[in-house]
Design a protein around this motif. Structure first.
Motif, PDB file in Angstrom:
ATOM      1  N   ALA A  32       0.867  -1.183   0.000  1.00 42.35           N
ATOM      2  CA  ALA A  32       0.000   0.000   0.000  1.00 42.35           C
ATOM      3  C   ALA A  32       0.899   1.227   0.000  1.00 42.35           C
ATOM      4  O   ALA A  32       1.756   1.368   0.876  1.00 42.35           O
ATOM      5  CB  ALA A  32      -0.905   0.002   1.224  1.00 42.35           C
ATOM      6  N   LYS A  33       0.706   2.093  -0.974  1.00 41.96           N
ATOM      7  CA  LYS A  33       1.578   3.264  -1.112  1.00 41.96           C
ATOM      8  C   LYS A  33       0.762   4.491  -1.507  1.00 41.96           C
ATOM      9  O   LYS A  33       0.094   4.505  -2.526  1.00 41.96           O
ATOM     10  CB  LYS A  33       2.639   2.982  -2.187  1.00 41.96           C
ATOM     11  CG  LYS A  33       3.585   4.128  -2.457  1.00 41.96           C
ATOM     12  CD  LYS A  33       4.529   4.326  -1.308  1.00 41.96           C
ATOM     13  CE  LYS A  33       5.520   5.445  -1.609  1.00 41.96           C
ATOM     14  NZ  LYS A  33       6.107   5.998  -0.412  1.00 41.96           N
ATOM     15  N   VAL A  34       0.834   5.528  -0.671  1.00 48.21           N
ATOM     16  CA  VAL A  34       0.250   6.823  -0.998  1.00 48.21           C
ATOM     17  C   VAL A  34       1.331   7.617  -1.721  1.00 48.21           C
ATOM     18  O   VAL A  34       2.463   7.720  -1.243  1.00 48.21           O
ATOM     19  CB  VAL A  34      -0.212   7.571   0.278  1.00 48.21           C
ATOM     20  CG1 VAL A  34      -0.685   8.976  -0.055  1.00 48.21           C
ATOM     21  CG2 VAL A  34      -1.303   6.787   0.987  1.00 48.21           C
ATOM     22  N   MET A  35       0.999   8.160  -2.871  1.00 49.96           N
ATOM     23  CA  MET A  35       1.967   8.917  -3.648  1.00 49.96           C
ATOM     24  C   MET A  35       2.134  10.305  -3.026  1.00 49.96           C
ATOM     25  O   MET A  35       1.151  10.943  -2.657  1.00 49.96           O
ATOM     26  CB  MET A  35       1.518   9.036  -5.110  1.00 49.96           C
ATOM     27  CG  MET A  35       1.245   7.684  -5.763  1.00 49.96           C
ATOM     28  SD  MET A  35       2.522   6.443  -5.496  1.00 49.96           S
ATOM     29  CE  MET A  35       3.826   7.105  -6.499  1.00 49.96           C
ATOM     30  N   ARG A  42       4.156  15.991   0.835  1.00 48.61           N
ATOM     31  CA  ARG A  42       2.709  15.972   1.063  1.00 48.61           C
ATOM     32  C   ARG A  42       2.027  15.005   0.088  1.00 48.61           C
ATOM     33  O   ARG A  42       2.446  14.845  -1.047  1.00 48.61           O
ATOM     34  CB  ARG A  42       2.160  17.381   0.845  1.00 48.61           C
ATOM     35  CG  ARG A  42       0.690  17.489   1.097  1.00 48.61           C
ATOM     36  CD  ARG A  42       0.210  18.903   0.923  1.00 48.61           C
ATOM     37  NE  ARG A  42      -1.237  18.872   0.806  1.00 48.61           N
ATOM     38  CZ  ARG A  42      -1.990  19.914   0.640  1.00 48.61           C
ATOM     39  NH1 ARG A  42      -1.451  21.108   0.567  1.00 48.61           N
ATOM     40  NH2 ARG A  42      -3.291  19.807   0.543  1.00 48.61           N
ATOM     41  N   SER A  43       0.962  14.375   0.552  1.00 47.13           N
ATOM     42  CA  SER A  43       0.205  13.439  -0.270  1.00 47.13           C
ATOM     43  C   SER A  43      -0.306  14.120  -1.531  1.00 47.13           C
ATOM     44  O   SER A  43      -0.702  15.280  -1.511  1.00 47.13           O
ATOM     45  CB  SER A  43      -0.987  12.907   0.531  1.00 47.13           C
ATOM     46  OG  SER A  43      -1.883  12.214  -0.326  1.00 47.13           O
ATOM     47  N   LYS A  44      -0.308  13.371  -2.633  1.00 42.42           N
ATOM     48  CA  LYS A  44      -0.875  13.869  -3.882  1.00 42.42           C
ATOM     49  C   LYS A  44      -2.361  13.536  -3.987  1.00 42.42           C
ATOM     50  O   LYS A  44      -3.007  13.881  -4.965  1.00 42.42           O
ATOM     51  CB  LYS A  44      -0.141  13.271  -5.075  1.00 42.42           C
ATOM     52  CG  LYS A  44       1.271  13.797  -5.250  1.00 42.42           C
ATOM     53  CD  LYS A  44       1.857  13.261  -6.537  1.00 42.42           C
ATOM     54  CE  LYS A  44       3.208  13.867  -6.821  1.00 42.42           C
ATOM     55  NZ  LYS A  44       3.733  13.404  -8.114  1.00 42.42           N
ATOM     56  N   GLY A  45      -2.898  12.817  -3.003  1.00 39.87           N
ATOM     57  CA  GLY A  45      -4.324  12.509  -2.985  1.00 39.87           C
ATOM     58  C   GLY A  45      -4.695  11.216  -3.701  1.00 39.87           C
ATOM     59  O   GLY A  45      -5.863  10.953  -3.936  1.00 39.87           O
ATOM     60  N   PHE A  46      -3.683  10.404  -4.029  1.00 33.19           N
ATOM     61  CA  PHE A  46      -3.975   9.101  -4.617  1.00 33.19           C
ATOM     62  C   PHE A  46      -2.875   8.120  -4.231  1.00 33.19           C
ATOM     63  O   PHE A  46      -1.816   8.513  -3.746  1.00 33.19           O
ATOM     64  CB  PHE A  46      -4.123   9.180  -6.145  1.00 33.19           C
ATOM     65  CG  PHE A  46      -2.841   9.435  -6.893  1.00 33.19           C
ATOM     66  CD1 PHE A  46      -2.114   8.378  -7.426  1.00 33.19           C
ATOM     67  CD2 PHE A  46      -2.370  10.721  -7.084  1.00 33.19           C
ATOM     68  CE1 PHE A  46      -0.942   8.605  -8.129  1.00 33.19           C
ATOM     69  CE2 PHE A  46      -1.209  10.965  -7.791  1.00 33.19           C
ATOM     70  CZ  PHE A  46      -0.487   9.896  -8.312  1.00 33.19           C
ATOM     71  N   GLY A  47      -3.169   6.848  -4.439  1.00 33.11           N
ATOM     72  CA  GLY A  47      -2.193   5.828  -4.111  1.00 33.11           C
ATOM     73  C   GLY A  47      -2.512   4.521  -4.806  1.00 33.11           C
ATOM     74  O   GLY A  47      -3.445   4.447  -5.620  1.00 33.11           O
ATOM     75  N   PHE A  48      -1.748   3.504  -4.478  1.00 31.49           N
ATOM     76  CA  PHE A  48      -1.909   2.188  -5.080  1.00 31.49           C
ATOM     77  C   PHE A  48      -1.871   1.133  -3.988  1.00 31.49           C
ATOM     78  O   PHE A  48      -1.090   1.228  -3.048  1.00 31.49           O
ATOM     79  CB  PHE A  48      -0.797   1.922  -6.098  1.00 31.49           C
ATOM     80  CG  PHE A  48      -0.830   2.873  -7.254  1.00 31.49           C
ATOM     81  CD1 PHE A  48      -1.651   2.633  -8.344  1.00 31.49           C
ATOM     82  CD2 PHE A  48      -0.066   4.027  -7.236  1.00 31.49           C
ATOM     83  CE1 PHE A  48      -1.704   3.530  -9.404  1.00 31.49           C
ATOM     84  CE2 PHE A  48      -0.102   4.923  -8.292  1.00 31.49           C
ATOM     85  CZ  PHE A  48      -0.932   4.669  -9.379  1.00 31.49           C
TER      86      PHE A  48
END
Length: 97
Positions: A32-35, A42-48
């Motif tokens: 699980a990775k938040v980009m 800071r988070s880009k608001g999406f992840g995988f």
């Protein structure tokens, strides 16, 4: 179908651990990775998220797509390969006059 999922419209408060926790309800989470932004962190608001099996991935899509997380309706679907030949980098097409 792939077991790798795209998760969009994430609140900026979500990190890798909380993303993993949310998806673990639907099966074994391989990763699980938040980009994040390279400069600010800071988070880009999406992840995988990668689930252990396609069945678990489908269960996560069915259970989480459209659900509210910290007031934001998240999007969960199968991750598609990035299209295009990329961008950036230096490419010389000869001199320009």
């Amino acid at each position: 179908m792939s077991s790798k999922l795209y998760v969009g419209n994430l609140p900026y408060s979500v990190n890798d651990d909380s993303l993993r926790h949310n998806f673990s309800e639907f099966g074994n989470v391989a990763s699980a990775k938040v980009m994040t932004d390279r400069d600010s962190g800071r988070s880009k608001g999406f992840g995988f998220v990668e689930m252990a099996s396609e069945a678990e991935a489908q269960a996560a899509i069915n259970g989480l797509n459209g659900q509210s997380v910290d007031g934001r309706q998240i999007v969960v679907n199968v991750s598609r390969p990035k299209e295009g030949g990329g961008g950036g980098g230096y490419r010389s097409n000869g001199p320009r006059y």
